[in-house]
Write an enzyme that holds these catalytic residues in place. Structure first.
Site, PDB file in Angstrom:
ATOM      1  N   GLU A   1       9.238  95.493 -10.547  1.00 44.68           N
ATOM      2  CA  GLU A   1       8.930  95.474 -11.986  1.00 44.68           C
ATOM      3  C   GLU A   1       7.841  94.438 -12.283  1.00 44.68           C
ATOM      4  O   GLU A   1       8.001  93.561 -13.150  1.00 44.68           O
ATOM      5  CB  GLU A   1      10.193  95.239 -12.821  1.00 44.68           C
TER       6      GLU A   1
ATOM      7  N   GLU B   1      15.837 102.062  -8.930  1.00 41.22           N
ATOM      8  CA  GLU B   1      16.866 101.530  -9.846  1.00 41.22           C
ATOM      9  C   GLU B   1      17.173 102.608 -10.863  1.00 41.22           C
ATOM     10  O   GLU B   1      16.276 103.023 -11.615  1.00 41.22           O
ATOM     11  CB  GLU B   1      16.389 100.246 -10.545  1.00 41.22           C
TER      12      GLU B   1
END
Ligand code: AHR
Length: 531
Positions: free
Chosen positions: A202, A336
């Site tokens: 991220e 994820e």
């Protein structure tokens, strides 16, 4: 992380289109659903890595969940819980992503090797101390004990290319370097194998708030210099390099995918990637506010509607990838995903503790079906997270352990690992509640590695059973047998005191004239093999 699910206004047709080519809204509660499978139209492989797990240094995900230490009274092997290992072996975990998550971009591997460990902090997750007792060797031992592959995320946010390159040398070289000798002195003379390498996490957010262009320049450097030296892994397909990818469908994330994939199209010999990561949680609202237990049919249908948006998100980013990589060399790795609800009352909000119910089992099956239908591009996924965090497989409390409803979906879907996708035709029907309309039924089929035909059905309707009439072209089906998972309530759960509320039960079907009829209970997931 994407805040998928904030839009309630998605049209019914859009919602149904999400679940794939086979679904149209016209069956009624009393109708049978006819499902046909053409066993001669074999598609691509459903990569076993879509059943991957994610274990971050977060709450009790690692400490207590996996690691109790060799001196614990909880039965363990070199500090790793035996009960957890046995449970994970049974679901044939293909890979475990570690050490994060946001934690990965603050992880410094040297603190977690050798006799003297550095005690540091975990500012992302509750600000607690991190003992680094569970480091590289302990993770590798754990993965070895469960028979899984290694997916390591390297620190791009607060580390350096040198630090990451030295970690890889430490883990993988067989040559007599100083780092190789240090690894041997720390107990592992043989080089470790690393199957997947995440280059950051991220990076558009907790991983350093980078622009796509800045990330791209960093990623090229890490791709170039962070090498796997294991002599048995010199083919570049043997350690997949995964670049940070999107976290949703907003312009900033479509730009991100565009930037990375456009660069990939023109990449030179000096850098490469094999995968693009995507993160997408089923949240409902941000910050997470849906209750993980103690909810009713309205919240059940809302959350399932949100989760089905995964299909459109994959299609959107796959279309961008197709522009620059029509041969689909770069995999989309959903590393994820899962449900993210409000923290359980009384828990540390930084530990992301939630309950796991029948709704989550159905949510997991729907997402696995979506990944399977996109198997040409989606070749990896990691549910968040494996133990005690978010949509966990396993919950522990000191010496106690309980398996969640989601665990059983992963167990029932084992035959789909590395199976061959088969197209399924059916009319899904519609289940409606409180202004939300969803497909009533979902199904996927595949030829397993065992040569058998496997079919997974989900009945989303929490009130009505569905009768399936299954027709397999070219096969005179004689019988089916398998397992079904359901319970009395949409929020039924397993607890330490009552661990067998949501557990699979046998299901079988009658054959008549080569067709099979199978009754799906309301709110159930079934996986059967057809003989
Ligand atoms: O899984 C919890 C967190 O969600 C991860 O650390 C991060 O990558 C994501 O935002």
């Amino acid at each position: 992380m994407t805040k998928r699910g904030v839009r309630f206004e998605c049209s019914l047709l859009a919602g149904l289109a999400l679940t794939g080519l086979a679904l149209t809204p016209s069956a009624t509660a009393t109708e049978k659903v006819a499902i046909s499978i053409d066993a001669s139209k074999a598609g691509v492989q459903i990569n076993r890595n879509i059943f991957g797990q994610f274990a971050e240094h977060l709450g009790h995900g690692i400490y207590d969940g996996i690691w109790v230490g060799p001196d614990s009274t909880i039965p363990n092997t070199r500090g790793i819980r035996n009960d957890v290992v046995a449970a994970l072996k049974a679901i044939k975990v293909p890979n475990v992503r570690w050490p994060g998550g946001c934690f990965a971009d603050e992880y410094h591997w040297r603190k977690g090797v050798g006799i003297q460990r550095t005690v540091s902090l975990n500012p992302n997750w509750g600000g607690v101390t991190e003992t680094n007792t569970f480091g590289t060797h302990e993770f590798m031992d754990f993965v070895d004990q469960i028979g899984s592959d290694v997916y390591v995320s390297i620190n791009v946010g607060s580390g350096t290319p040198q630090e990451a390159a030295e970690w890889l040398e430490y883990m993988t070289t067989a040559q007599p370097t100083t780092l190789e000798k240090e690894r041997a002195a720390n107990g592992h003379p043989a080089p470790y194998k690393i199957s997947m390498l995440g280059i950051g996490n991220e990076s558009w957010d907790c991983g350093g708030n980078m622009t796509p262009e800045y990330y791209l320049s960093q990623m090229k450097i890490y791709s170039r210099f962070v090498r796997n030296f294991n002599p048995a892994q010199q083919d570049k397909e043997q350690m997949l390099k995964i670049a940070v990818g999107p976290g949703g469908d907003e312009p900033r994330w479509t730009d991100w995918t565009e930037t990375v994939m456009k660069a990939y199209q023109q990449h030179t010999w000096s850098w490469d990637i094999n995968g693009l990561s995507m993160h997408s949680y089923t949240v409902g609202h941000w910050p997470p506010s849906y209750a993980s237990v103690g909810f009713g049919e309205t919240e059940y249908s809302q959350i399932l509607k949100h989760t089905l948006e995964m299909d459109a998100l994959i299609s959107k980013h796959s279309a961008i990838m197709d522009k620059y990589d029509p041969q689909k060399r770069v995999a989309l790795i959903i590393d994820e995903w899962g449900a993210w609800y409000a923290p359980l009352p009384g828990s540390n909000p930084g530990f992301l503790v939630q309950q796991n119910t029948l709704r989550d089992a159905i949510l997991a099956a729907l997402n696995l079906n979506i990944f399977a239908r996109h198997a040409d591009r989606v070749r990896g996924a990691n549910i968040a997270q494996m133990i005690n965090v978010l949509q966990a497989m396993i919950m522990t409390d000191k010496e106690k352990m309980v398996l969640s409803p989601t665990y059983y979906i992963f167990k029932m879907y084992v035959p789909f690992q590395d199976s061959t996708f088969l197209p399924v035709q059916f009319n899904s029907g519609t289940y409606s509640h409180d202004g939300i309309s969803l497909p009533r039924v979902d199904a996927i089929a595949a030829e397993g590695k065992d040569g058998k035909l496997w079919v997974a059905f989900t009945n989303l309707d929490p009130n009505e059973a569905v009768e399936i009439e299954l027709n397999v072209t070219g096969v005179t089906a004689k019988s089916t047998s398998g397992e079904t998972l359901t319970a009395s309530k949409v929020d039924s759960t397993n607890s330490f005191d009552a661990p067998n509320i949501v557990v699979p039960k046998p299901i079988s079907a009658k054959a008549q004239g080569g067709k099979l009829t199978l009754k799906l209970d309301p709110k159930s997931v079934s996986v059967v093999s057809v003989e």
